[in-house]
Design a protein around this motif. Structure first.
Motif, PDB file in Angstrom:
ATOM      1  N   PHE A  64      -7.783  -7.646  16.020  1.00  0.00           N
ATOM      2  CA  PHE A  64      -8.462  -6.899  17.076  1.00  0.00           C
ATOM      3  C   PHE A  64      -7.606  -6.846  18.339  1.00  0.00           C
ATOM      4  N   ALA A  65      -6.987  -7.962  18.672  1.00  0.00           N
ATOM      5  CA  ALA A  65      -6.135  -7.980  19.864  1.00  0.00           C
ATOM      6  C   ALA A  65      -4.957  -7.038  19.706  1.00  0.00           C
ATOM      7  N   ALA A  66      -4.434  -6.946  18.475  1.00  0.00           N
ATOM      8  CA  ALA A  66      -3.270  -6.094  18.236  1.00  0.00           C
ATOM      9  C   ALA A  66      -3.619  -4.611  18.260  1.00  0.00           C
ATOM     10  N   ILE A  67      -4.778  -4.244  17.698  1.00  0.00           N
ATOM     11  CA  ILE A  67      -5.123  -2.822  17.632  1.00  0.00           C
ATOM     12  C   ILE A  67      -5.741  -2.331  18.933  1.00  0.00           C
ATOM     13  N   VAL A 101     -12.777   3.778   8.427  1.00  0.00           N
ATOM     14  CA  VAL A 101     -12.327   4.067   7.061  1.00  0.00           C
ATOM     15  C   VAL A 101     -10.806   3.978   6.989  1.00  0.00           C
ATOM     16  N   HIS A 102     -10.133   4.584   7.956  1.00  0.00           N
ATOM     17  CA  HIS A 102      -8.669   4.547   8.025  1.00  0.00           C
ATOM     18  C   HIS A 102      -8.167   3.102   8.047  1.00  0.00           C
ATOM     19  N   ASP A 103      -8.727   2.284   8.939  1.00  0.00           N
ATOM     20  CA  ASP A 103      -8.249   0.914   9.087  1.00  0.00           C
ATOM     21  C   ASP A 103      -8.505   0.078   7.842  1.00  0.00           C
ATOM     22  N   ALA A 304      -7.868   8.973  21.423  1.00  0.00           N
ATOM     23  CA  ALA A 304      -7.020   8.266  20.472  1.00  0.00           C
ATOM     24  C   ALA A 304      -7.677   7.001  19.912  1.00  0.00           C
ATOM     25  N   CYS A 305      -7.174   5.812  20.320  1.00  0.00           N
ATOM     26  CA  CYS A 305      -7.501   4.552  19.641  1.00  0.00           C
ATOM     27  C   CYS A 305      -8.980   4.203  19.595  1.00  0.00           C
ATOM     28  N   GLY A 306      -9.764   4.659  20.554  1.00  0.00           N
ATOM     29  CA  GLY A 306     -11.171   4.299  20.571  1.00  0.00           C
ATOM     30  C   GLY A 306     -11.953   4.860  19.397  1.00  0.00           C
ATOM     31  N   GLY A 310      -3.534   5.910  14.542  1.00  0.00           N
ATOM     32  CA  GLY A 310      -2.497   5.684  13.543  1.00  0.00           C
ATOM     33  C   GLY A 310      -1.755   4.384  13.779  1.00  0.00           C
ATOM     34  N   PHE A 311      -1.718   3.933  15.025  1.00  0.00           N
ATOM     35  CA  PHE A 311      -1.064   2.658  15.313  1.00  0.00           C
ATOM     36  C   PHE A 311      -1.718   1.526  14.531  1.00  0.00           C
ATOM     37  N   HIS A 312      -3.014   1.630  14.272  1.00  0.00           N
ATOM     38  CA  HIS A 312      -3.701   0.596  13.500  1.00  0.00           C
ATOM     39  C   HIS A 312      -3.101   0.448  12.107  1.00  0.00           C
TER      40      HIS A 312
END
Length: 598
Positions: A64-67, A101-103, A304-306, A310-312
């Protein structure tokens, strides 16, 4: 009717909880058929450095900290330009149907492929050409992502000794906790966590004294100096063993992150702040001062991330699969981690939209741009005085979020005199969010450079070879550090948004291929639907960025980078579709499924 923030908190909590209970269970049991008895790569390849079976909640904390970097904090705040409604809908629906789903599926794919990177999985599942294209695209995207995430830290910490001291203090604290749990009191996770969290909180409370003491100049830096220090930190974090700095710092930061967000949610319930930003603003058609394009497609690449990132995929095929001790943990770490990030993003959106719109725009635009809007600031001078800093003209989202959070906290009974403390606490909180992504992302980049470099010089492929570790870590840190040093939020964030969402589209295509090879083609809609929407939206945003943003400003480097990424991702998705059709034809001819590698 004026919307109250408490309603959004309740709606989000109920919606995301039900989504985890039902859709998350469906993905785990039916689509992926997670097997708790199957040994994970962390168990099979345990080397004490990169592959380390780790407690589930420590792994969740690290993941979680990383994503959860700048995206869930900065993206929704910037997208508030369009009003609170578009962002709220996408944060909830997108996070469940696309992001979680992606993660989950990309983490599953890496666990089933011995902790391989997304590029290596593409090579094995689709083709060598797709593997190479993915490697190049990921390297492009990773460097841009690190620079994009870093911009928010730079804008938050420059000329801020309180925030800089607190963030810097978390590094030796994390190293101490890592040594404590490995050598002094092995396995005492709760004990180590208590010590670490106590020390981090102590650093926060010491911050005001540092800011007012003779030590302040030693923690006061320019934008350029902070950019350089961040790159150095990324190098160190990527090169050291995962247990020494990365894992303890990340899960300690997670306690701070989740605790702060829960406190913000409680604060919203107590204060019941009004959402002053309208549901929709005139800027949904384009021409906004923060985001120049219309709500579609630009809101999606901005948030994006919220909602989906793709970084995940880089974390889900980088550090996390090398730490999972049980395959059943993929649901809570992958699916659950994304839903928590969505909740964080929505709290950030509420905090920012609780500001008067004119004040919000005054913070997130330069004075020259704000003067063209015909708006009159209302509470901003008082807010600046209360926090002890001039917060106007600090674009990037981080400062407006910190002001919004501090404004809410200060309205809790008995907290009115602590506005400055809460503002600097929020700045520290945001920086912790982002830096934990920086360290994990740089480490993933190290793995990727070693994989690619190993094609030219074989020893580089050995992730335990010390010279290779140092070279790859330095190369990645130097690349994104260079972009960060010379970039700005207006040049890097749009490119980051496009790159991030293109990688998510690519990862969903790879995940779909994994489903087909498992004989789970009837569930491929779970990945194809979000992939199709995201690919079309992001390619459109990338094209508009090139034609209306970069080329008119003669920014040929960013225009070229955008074009290269779009071509690479379209190639991988096209190659994946070809593979799906071939697998289906083979499975129809031969009923038994084609299993993915064991």
């Amino acid at each position: 009717m004026v919307m109250n923030g408490i309603y959004l908190v309740i709606i989000a909590a109920l919606f995301l909880t039900l989504a985890y209970r039902y859709y998350g269970a469906f993905m785990a049991a039916k689509v992926l058929a997670l097997d708790p008895n199957r040994p994970t790569p962390a168990v099979v390849k345990n080397d004490g450095r990169d592959y380390v079976p780790t407690n589930k909640w420590v792994t969740f904390g690290h993941h979680f900290a990383a994503i959860a970097g700048a995206g869930p904090l900065v993206g929704p705040v910037l997208a508030a330009q369009f009003g609170y409604l578009p962002g709220t809908l996408w944060l909830l629906i997108g996070a469940v149907a696309a992001g979680a789903v992606h993660d989950m599926i990309i983490l599953f794919a890496s666990v089933r492929h011995d902790g391989m990177s997304v590029a290596e999985i593409a090579k094995k599942e689709i083709s060598k050409a797709s593997g190479l294209a993915t490697s190049i695209a990921v390297l492009f995207i990773l460097i841009i992502t690190m620079a994009g995430l870093g911009i928010a830290v730079v804008n938050a910490l420059y000329d801020s000794p309180w925030g800089t001291f607190t963030v810097a203090a978390t590094i030796p604290i994390a190293i101490f906790v890592g040594l404590y749990l490995r050598y002094i009191r092995p396995g005492r996770i709760g004990e180590g966590s208590f010590i670490g969290v106590t020390l981090v909180l102590a650093a926060v409370f010491v911050g005001p004294w540092v800011q007012q003491s003779a030590l302040a100049p030693y923690f006061t830096f320019t934008r350029g100096q902070i950019s350089i220090m961040m790159a150095i930190y990324g190098f160190v974090a990527a090169a050291l063993p995962v247990w020494l700095l990365l894992a303890p710092r990340d899960y300690l930061s997670t306690y701070m992150k989740i605790g702060t967000i829960l406190a913000l949610a409680i604060g919203i319930i107590i204060v019941r702040p009004e959402i002053h930003m309208p549901a929709l603003t005139p800027f949904i058609h384009g021409g906004g001062p923060i985001i120049p394009g219309p709500v579609w497609p630009f809101m999606f690449i901005t948030i994006a991330c919220g909602a989906i990132s793709g970084f995940h995929a880089l974390i889900g095929t980088g550090t996390t699969p090398k730490m999972l001790a049980n395959e059943a943990e993929i649901r809570v770490v992958g699916f659950g981690g994304m839903l928590v990030e969505s909740f964080v993003a929505l709290m950030a959106l509420i905090a920012a939209t609780s500001l008067i719109p004119a004040d919000y725009f005054a913070i997130n635009t330069t004075p020259a741009v704000f003067n063209t809007l015909g708006m009159k600031i209302e509470e901003l001078p008082i807010l600046s005085q209360m926090v002890g800093e001039n917060v106007a003209g600090r674009p990037g989202g981080a400062v407006s979020l910190a002001v919004g959070m501090a404004h809410i906290f200060s309205k809790i009974p008995g907290m009115s005199s602590l506005m400055s403390f809460w503002y600097h606490f929020a700045i520290m909180f945001e920086a912790l969010f982002i830096l934990t992504t920086i360290d994990a992302g740089t480490r993933v980049g190290r793995y990727l450079v070693q994989e690619l470099g190993g094609m030219v010089y074989a020893p580089l492929k050995n992730v335990h070879w010390t010279p290779g570790i140092i070279f790859a870590s330095a190369a990645v840190s130097l690349a994104w550090g260079y972009l960060l040093y010379g970039g700005s939020i207006s040049t890097i964030w749009p490119l980051f948004g496009v790159a991030n969402q293109l990688l998510a589209s690519m990862a969903l295509a790879i995940g779909t291929t994994v489903l087909y090879r498992m004989g789970k083609g009837k569930y491929a809609w779970t990945t194809i639907v979000p992939m199709s929407f995201l690919a079309v939206t992001t390619v459109a945003a990338g094209y508009m960025n090139i034609t209306t943003n970069y080329l008119p400003k003669n920014n040929y480097l960013l225009a070229g980078a955008s074009a290269v990424m779009i071509v690479l991702v379209i190639f991988v998705i096209g190659d994946a579709i070809r593979t799906w059709l071939a697998i289906r034809a083979e499975q129809q001819a031969k009923p038994e499924s084609l299993p993915i590698s064991k």
